[in-house]
Design an enzyme around this catalytic site. Sequence first.
Site, PDB file in Angstrom:
ATOM      1  N   GLU A 178      72.725  45.066  49.839  1.00 37.19           N
ATOM      2  CA  GLU A 178      71.995  45.321  48.679  1.00 37.19           C
ATOM      3  C   GLU A 178      72.554  46.281  48.015  1.00 37.19           C
ATOM      4  OE1 GLU A 178      67.760  44.589  49.070  1.00 37.19           O
ATOM      5  OE2 GLU A 178      68.300  42.722  50.048  1.00 37.19           O
ATOM      6  N   GLU A 392      69.208  37.785  54.736  1.00 34.65           N
ATOM      7  CA  GLU A 392      67.845  38.043  55.048  1.00 34.65           C
ATOM      8  C   GLU A 392      67.117  37.250  54.180  1.00 34.65           C
ATOM      9  OE1 GLU A 392      66.651  42.098  53.426  1.00 34.65           O
ATOM     10  OE2 GLU A 392      68.548  43.005  54.421  1.00 34.65           O
TER      11      GLU A 392
HETATM   12  C1  GBH Z   1      65.420  43.805  51.330  1.00 35.13           C
HETATM   13  O1  GBH Z   1      64.991  44.356  50.100  1.00 35.13           O
HETATM   14  C2  GBH Z   1      65.691  45.083  52.172  1.00 35.13           C
HETATM   15  O2  GBH Z   1      67.171  44.573  52.369  1.00 35.13           O
HETATM   16  C3  GBH Z   1      65.068  45.369  53.226  1.00 35.13           C
HETATM   17  O3  GBH Z   1      65.234  46.456  53.876  1.00 35.13           O
HETATM   18  C4  GBH Z   1      63.747  45.349  53.085  1.00 35.13           C
HETATM   19  O4  GBH Z   1      62.878  45.622  54.197  1.00 35.13           O
HETATM   20  C5  GBH Z   1      63.455  43.619  52.682  1.00 35.13           C
HETATM   21  O5  GBH Z   1      63.973  43.265  51.607  1.00 35.13           O
HETATM   22  C6  GBH Z   1      61.942  43.652  52.194  1.00 35.13           C
HETATM   23  O6  GBH Z   1      61.614  44.277  50.810  1.00 35.13           O
HETATM   24  O7  GBH Z   1      64.133  42.295  40.013  1.00 35.13           O
HETATM   25  O8  GBH Z   1      63.311  44.493  39.476  1.00 35.13           O
HETATM   26  O9  GBH Z   1      61.785  42.672  40.105  1.00 35.13           O
HETATM   27  C7  GBH Z   1      64.700  43.582  49.107  1.00 35.13           C
HETATM   28  C8  GBH Z   1      64.174  44.336  47.942  1.00 35.13           C
HETATM   29  C9  GBH Z   1      62.896  43.233  46.644  1.00 35.13           C
HETATM   30  C10 GBH Z   1      64.609  44.609  45.685  1.00 35.13           C
HETATM   31  C11 GBH Z   1      62.688  42.499  45.213  1.00 35.13           C
HETATM   32  C12 GBH Z   1      64.422  43.800  44.283  1.00 35.13           C
HETATM   33  C13 GBH Z   1      62.837  42.585  42.806  1.00 35.13           C
HETATM   34  C14 GBH Z   1      63.234  43.767  41.979  1.00 35.13           C
HETATM   35  N1  GBH Z   1      64.042  43.544  46.720  1.00 35.13           N
HETATM   36  N2  GBH Z   1      63.064  43.401  44.263  1.00 35.13           N
HETATM   37  S1  GBH Z   1      63.432  43.405  40.227  1.00 35.13           S
END
Ligand code: GBH
Length: 492
Positions: A178, A392
Amino acid sequence: MSSSTVHSTFPAGFLWGSATAAYQIEGAVREDGRTPSIWDTFSHTPGKVLGGDTGDVAVDHYHRWRDDVRLMADLGLSAYRFSVSWSRVQPTGRGPAVQRGLDFYRALVDELLAHGIRPMVTLYHWDLPQELEDAFPSGSSAGGGWPERDTAYRFGEYAGIVADALGDRVEMWSTLNEPWCSAFLGYGSGVHAPGRADPVAALRAAHHLNLAHGLGVQALRERLPARARIGVSLNPSAVRPLTASAADQDARRRIDALANRVFTGPMLRGVYDDDLLADTARITDWAFVQDGDLRIARQPLDFLGINYYSPAVVSAAEDTQASEADGSSAPRPDGHGASAHSPWPGADDHVSFHRAPGELTAMDWPVDPTGLKDLLLEYTAQAPGVPLYVTENGAAYDDRPGTGGQVHDPERIRYLHGHLAAVHEAIVAGADVRGYYLWSLLDNFEWAYGYSKRFGAVHVDYATQVRTPKSSAHWYAKVAASGELPGEPATD
Ligand code: GBH
């Protein structure tokens, strides 16, 4: 939908896995020569992580890895995706490797293989060695890290070190996890380490992550046997316009550029799209992109990893009052909605975010599996012939042990059922999806949320480190063993 007697059969050889990341599970942050990463520094900075939680101990996987592999074997899982802590194997981010750090991962891999579990190594899951963040190669006064070109070259070297150590026993390799989060949450909104909030730094970071990916793939290809499979894990945004209006579609286009094409452009096509450059022209002229960088970033890939949790809904910018009314501008540590600083350089005057419909998880993320199916089909079209893995997918719920000690999590079973059904539908519609890695094996350090959010299929009592498979783990084990998804989730 389908009745409970109808099963969906997954292709033979489909991998059923789970995923973790080094800083979220290992602990042992000062052992065997490991030095701080940006997440050690960030989590020890007051106010950055909920409850002041840190990864100092996490779930003590550095000492309990043998038990954790046994847990996966008992659940009958056939694959495991973990990340290597850069500062454990190359503490300053440059120079010689630390053998004890490498030995840890070799032993882990051998144990996995002995149990018939296929390892996938992620080289970088957000934990940059602090020394690289503190280096100022171009004399920038703000700091080093991913906004600096040198970091990409350091990553290429580090990739070579890990390949030399594990290349004889690991077949599946992912360069970055990511990169959107590393660039835009780490340097744009600042809700992730290193906590900088500077739109130019975020775009520079994105570019140097693309360059690092390319250099990493090159380093791996030079060293790994031909059977090795090399890819990357992205978190593409399944972004939808609120309405069909041209203005909302344009908002969708902007976020697609900043969330998705800023990485898939260079990695898959060797370009930054014109609309992305135009949208950000007021912020930067992209002079940090040097001749040849895009050729390096675009490396043939053996697979593409898709991480998916929830879709996003956008519209053309509304006045603040309207977006406050639907709750979409509440500050949140994951980049959703308005934070003090935006993770969307140049888009804020143009785009409003809305909550997608659907039941909410404990993260307040809506449950909508159609986003996963859409992404798998979209990337089938964008990367023809490149196999996909869901590297994931999962959900946080407020899981607690019941009186008998069991942890009953029917919501997670429903979440997994819905998303696995979406994967199956994508396969039927022509997507070449080869495996699924549930996030996460264990409850763990959920970044800015600390230990307050539990994503594990296995419950961890943080006081005792006792692991208890939740009912979702047993449910997932049955699906993995049979390769068949029942028509209904059967949550009891
Ligand atoms: C993943 O991140 C990670 O790889 C992992 O380490 C983590 O624990 C897991 O997911 C759970 O969080 O488009 O501005 O609304 C995911 C993180 C979540 C980041 C959703 C972007 C939306 C941002 N993502 N988020 S936005």
